[in-house]
Design an enzyme around this catalytic site. Sequence first.
Site, PDB file in Angstrom:
ATOM      1  N   VAL A 171      71.172 -64.041 -16.739  1.00 37.13           N
ATOM      2  CA  VAL A 171      72.635 -63.909 -16.733  1.00 37.13           C
ATOM      3  C   VAL A 171      73.111 -62.522 -17.157  1.00 37.13           C
ATOM      4  CG1 VAL A 171      73.099 -66.369 -17.109  1.00 37.13           C
ATOM      5  CG2 VAL A 171      72.894 -64.821 -19.099  1.00 37.13           C
ATOM      6  N   TYR A 176      74.184 -60.619 -32.827  1.00 36.20           N
ATOM      7  CA  TYR A 176      74.387 -61.990 -32.349  1.00 36.20           C
ATOM      8  C   TYR A 176      75.795 -62.481 -32.700  1.00 36.20           C
ATOM      9  CZ  TYR A 176      73.656 -67.076 -32.040  1.00 36.20           C
ATOM     10  OH  TYR A 176      73.762 -68.414 -31.742  1.00 36.20           O
TER      11      TYR A 176
HETATM   12  P1  NDP Z   1      66.770 -71.844 -26.529  1.00 40.62           P
HETATM   13  O1  NDP Z   1      66.179 -70.502 -26.838  1.00 40.62           O
HETATM   14  O2  NDP Z   1      66.113 -73.078 -27.011  1.00 40.62           O
HETATM   15  O3  NDP Z   1      66.973 -71.948 -24.928  1.00 40.62           O
HETATM   16  C1  NDP Z   1      67.639 -70.924 -24.279  1.00 40.62           C
HETATM   17  C2  NDP Z   1      67.776 -71.277 -22.823  1.00 40.62           C
HETATM   18  O4  NDP Z   1      68.515 -70.220 -22.191  1.00 40.62           O
HETATM   19  C3  NDP Z   1      66.447 -71.337 -22.118  1.00 40.62           C
HETATM   20  O5  NDP Z   1      66.566 -72.223 -21.043  1.00 40.62           O
HETATM   21  C4  NDP Z   1      66.280 -69.900 -21.631  1.00 40.62           C
HETATM   22  O6  NDP Z   1      65.402 -69.757 -20.515  1.00 40.62           O
HETATM   23  C5  NDP Z   1      67.696 -69.572 -21.240  1.00 40.62           C
HETATM   24  N1  NDP Z   1      67.978 -68.148 -21.280  1.00 40.62           N
HETATM   25  C6  NDP Z   1      67.795 -67.278 -22.297  1.00 40.62           C
HETATM   26  N2  NDP Z   1      68.184 -66.040 -21.939  1.00 40.62           N
HETATM   27  C7  NDP Z   1      68.618 -66.143 -20.659  1.00 40.62           C
HETATM   28  C8  NDP Z   1      69.116 -65.221 -19.724  1.00 40.62           C
HETATM   29  N3  NDP Z   1      69.274 -63.914 -20.022  1.00 40.62           N
HETATM   30  N4  NDP Z   1      69.459 -65.641 -18.488  1.00 40.62           N
HETATM   31  C9  NDP Z   1      69.308 -66.953 -18.165  1.00 40.62           C
HETATM   32  N5  NDP Z   1      68.833 -67.881 -19.001  1.00 40.62           N
HETATM   33  C10 NDP Z   1      68.486 -67.479 -20.234  1.00 40.62           C
HETATM   34  O7  NDP Z   1      68.280 -71.735 -27.023  1.00 40.62           O
HETATM   35  P2  NDP Z   1      69.176 -72.808 -27.820  1.00 40.62           P
HETATM   36  O8  NDP Z   1      69.189 -74.076 -27.096  1.00 40.62           O
HETATM   37  O9  NDP Z   1      68.805 -72.750 -29.237  1.00 40.62           O
HETATM   38  O10 NDP Z   1      70.614 -72.110 -27.693  1.00 40.62           O
HETATM   39  C11 NDP Z   1      71.468 -72.356 -26.601  1.00 40.62           C
HETATM   40  C12 NDP Z   1      72.829 -71.743 -26.913  1.00 40.62           C
HETATM   41  O11 NDP Z   1      73.332 -72.311 -28.110  1.00 40.62           O
HETATM   42  C13 NDP Z   1      72.765 -70.240 -27.133  1.00 40.62           C
HETATM   43  O12 NDP Z   1      73.938 -69.638 -26.612  1.00 40.62           O
HETATM   44  C14 NDP Z   1      72.739 -70.136 -28.650  1.00 40.62           C
HETATM   45  O13 NDP Z   1      73.246 -68.901 -29.112  1.00 40.62           O
HETATM   46  C15 NDP Z   1      73.646 -71.287 -29.033  1.00 40.62           C
HETATM   47  N6  NDP Z   1      73.424 -71.767 -30.394  1.00 40.62           N
HETATM   48  C16 NDP Z   1      72.230 -72.348 -30.753  1.00 40.62           C
HETATM   49  C17 NDP Z   1      72.051 -72.815 -32.043  1.00 40.62           C
HETATM   50  C18 NDP Z   1      70.781 -73.480 -32.482  1.00 40.62           C
HETATM   51  O14 NDP Z   1      70.687 -73.827 -33.672  1.00 40.62           O
HETATM   52  N7  NDP Z   1      69.814 -73.701 -31.619  1.00 40.62           N
HETATM   53  C19 NDP Z   1      73.120 -72.662 -33.057  1.00 40.62           C
HETATM   54  C20 NDP Z   1      74.298 -72.049 -32.565  1.00 40.62           C
HETATM   55  C21 NDP Z   1      74.443 -71.630 -31.288  1.00 40.62           C
HETATM   56  P3  NDP Z   1      63.901 -69.133 -20.761  1.00 40.62           P
HETATM   57  O15 NDP Z   1      63.208 -70.055 -21.684  1.00 40.62           O
HETATM   58  O16 NDP Z   1      63.330 -69.083 -19.390  1.00 40.62           O
HETATM   59  O17 NDP Z   1      64.153 -67.759 -21.371  1.00 40.62           O
END
Ligand code: NDP
Length: 245
Positions: A66, A155
Site C-alpha cells: 500500500v 508510528y
Molecule cells: P500484523 O503485522 O499482524 O499484520 C499486518 C498485515 O498487513 C499483514 O497481512 C501484512 O502482510 C500486511 N501489510 C503490512 N505492510 C503492508 C503493506 N505495506 N502493504 C500491504 N499490506 C501490508 O499487524 P496487526 O494485525 O498487528 O495490525 C493491523 C493494524 O492494526 C495496523 O494498522 C496496526 O498499526 C494496527 N494496530 C495493531 C495493534 C496490535 O496490538 N496488534 C494495536 C493498535 C493498532 P505481510 O505479512 O505480507 O507483510
Amino acid sequence: MSFRLDGKNVLVTGGSRGIGRAVVLALAQEGCNVVTCYRADKEAAERLERDLSGTKGRHSVVRADVSRPEDVTGLLDECRATLGALDVVVHNAGAISHVPFAELELDEWRRVLDTNLTGMYLVVRGALPLMSAGGSVIAIGSKAAMVGVPLRTHYTASKAGELGLARSLSKELGPRGIRINVVAPGIINTDAAAGLSPEHAQRYRTMTALGRLGEPEEVADVVLFLSSDRSRYMTGETVHVDGGI
Ligand code: NDP
C-alpha cells in the site's frame, strides 16, 4: 444482531494476518465479497484463501504494497474487475518498529509513514470513485496515537495523522453520504504480541480495565458495526477498542 452486510463489496488492506485477517473473515462470514492484499508473506495469504473458500462470496487475495502508488492502482483495478463497486473500505495494513527517536533514520520514518498514512491516502483516494452514498471507510488507527509511546514516534505520528485525515475527510464526504471512522485498538493478540516477554505482556494486561489483551475478532466486530448502516449517524469518530486503558 444482524449487520445486514450480505452482498456488500469490501476492500480490506493487509488482510493476510492479525487484525486484518479477522476483519476479512468476519466480513466474508457476514456474506460480503472481499478483495484484500498482503505485502510479502505468501504462505499466510494462501492460508487466508483456503479459509475464504469455505464462505459464499467472491473473494480475491492479491499482493500489493500500500505504500507503492503503482501497487495501489493494481489493487483498485482488481476491485473494479472483481467487484465493480465498493461499499466498504478498511485501511488496516500497518508497519511498526521500535527505535529511539535520536536513532530513527529517515528511511525508517518514511517506511512507517508511507505504509500507515500515505497508504491510507492512496487507498482511500483511489477507492472513492468506486463508492457512492451509503459507503463506509474505516481506518485502523491506534490507541498509541492518543497517549504516546516511547520508541514509536514515527508510528504514533502516522496514526495521529490518520485521525486528522479521517476527521477532515468526513466533512468532505458527508454531503456525498459516505462516512469515515477510525478504530483505535489497544494491545491485541497478534504476531507482535506473541513476541512480547512474559513481564511485558503482564504489564500490558494490567494497563487494561478488563485485565487482558484484546483478540483480533474483538476489533473485527467493531469494524462490522462501522461497515453497516447500524452506525449510519457516525462519521469522523474514533472508536477505542482497548479493554479500558
Ligand atoms: P500484523 O503485522 O499482524 O499484520 C499486518 C498485515 O498487513 C499483514 O497481512 C501484512 O502482510 C500486511 N501489510 C503490512 N505492510 C503492508 C503493506 N505495506 N502493504 C500491504 N499490506 C501490508 O499487524 P496487526 O494485525 O498487528 O495490525 C493491523 C493494524 O492494526 C495496523 O494498522 C496496526 O498499526 C494496527 N494496530 C495493531 C495493534 C496490535 O496490538 N496488534 C494495536 C493498535 C493498532 P505481510 O505479512 O505480507 O507483510
